[in-house]
Write a protein that holds these residues in place. Sequence first.
Motif, PDB file in Angstrom:
ATOM      1  N   ARG A  76       0.841  -1.212   0.000  1.00  0.00           N
ATOM      2  CA  ARG A  76       0.000   0.000   0.000  1.00  0.00           C
ATOM      3  C   ARG A  76       0.876   1.264   0.000  1.00  0.00           C
ATOM      4  O   ARG A  76       0.616   2.196  -0.750  1.00  0.00           O
ATOM      5  N   ASP A  80       0.732   4.195  -2.679  1.00  0.00           N
ATOM      6  CA  ASP A  80       0.484   5.582  -2.231  1.00  0.00           C
ATOM      7  C   ASP A  80       1.575   6.514  -2.718  1.00  0.00           C
ATOM      8  O   ASP A  80       1.307   7.642  -3.135  1.00  0.00           O
ATOM      9  N   SER A  81       2.812   6.025  -2.639  1.00  0.00           N
ATOM     10  CA  SER A  81       3.903   6.929  -3.002  1.00  0.00           C
ATOM     11  C   SER A  81       3.792   7.295  -4.474  1.00  0.00           C
ATOM     12  O   SER A  81       4.069   8.427  -4.861  1.00  0.00           O
ATOM     13  N   VAL A  84       0.234   9.703  -4.722  1.00  0.00           N
ATOM     14  CA  VAL A  84       0.352  11.023  -4.079  1.00  0.00           C
ATOM     15  C   VAL A  84       1.427  11.851  -4.756  1.00  0.00           C
ATOM     16  O   VAL A  84       1.235  13.030  -5.068  1.00  0.00           O
ATOM     17  N   ASP A 167      -4.473  12.218   7.010  1.00  0.00           N
ATOM     18  CA  ASP A 167      -4.429  11.061   6.090  1.00  0.00           C
ATOM     19  C   ASP A 167      -3.075  10.390   6.127  1.00  0.00           C
ATOM     20  O   ASP A 167      -2.945   9.180   6.329  1.00  0.00           O
ATOM     21  N   SER A 171      -0.563   6.323   7.788  1.00  0.00           N
ATOM     22  CA  SER A 171       0.529   5.533   7.188  1.00  0.00           C
ATOM     23  C   SER A 171       1.788   5.615   8.038  1.00  0.00           C
ATOM     24  O   SER A 171       2.503   4.621   8.209  1.00  0.00           O
TER      25      SER A 171
END
Length: 220
Positions: A76, A80-81, A84, A167, A171
């Motif tokens: 994940r 995400d990296s 985003v 958010d 993480s």
Amino acid sequence: MIQMKWSEKAWKTIEPIYEKTVTLPFIQELTNGKLDREKFIFYIQQDAMYLSDYGSVITGIASKLKDPAHTESFIRFAGDSIVVERALHESFIHGINEKDRLKPSPACLLYTSYLWRQLANAPIEVSVAAVLPCFWIYKAVGDYILANQTNEENPYQTWINTYGGDDFSRSVSRAIEICDELAESCTESRQKEMLEAFVVCSKMEYLFWDSAHNLEQWKI
Ligand SMILES: Cc1ncc(C[n+]2csc(CCO)c2C)c(N)n1
């Protein structure tokens, strides 16, 4: 006696590095919105190169982790990296000719090479500790900037909002939790190695911002 968690010890160790990081001109000027656009673009371009390697390293870590719940989180993080960071980069360097991209600066190459080396040679928990400053320091710096902003028209607000706030916070907590779980089943000497990698990468976060402010070039 209740034992200090690995992560508590780790943050205590790098606190002086973090304190110096937030006083860097790059961070101060990002906070007041007065950072030269050229320096920010340099940073974003270097960061695009950093993130490309970072995503691969983190995917490699995911594949080596033994606990499926850890693997799931790292997969994940890798996704995400990409998502985003793509959004951030498009909002700031959209329209800039990609062919004009710089080569990785010494600071960028040092950081990515170190991460690759950990993945190739170090025990997996040490690799995980090496990627933790990327989460944790960004979170702390993001929160610092949000708390210290005075300029309502900051041109870098999109960037600031990504790394400050809730958010991203989830993480970061998960990455810290994974490090603590891994550390719990390690010997003391392995925990020390984790700490060393965490400290080195915290220093490299500092160098990365500093190098952007100096528009760092290769001396030769
Ligand atoms: C030099 C540098 N260090 C850390 C980050 C922040 N970051 C990059 S990927 C990621 C995890 C997302 O899953 C985070 C927090 C950055 N952008 N550039």
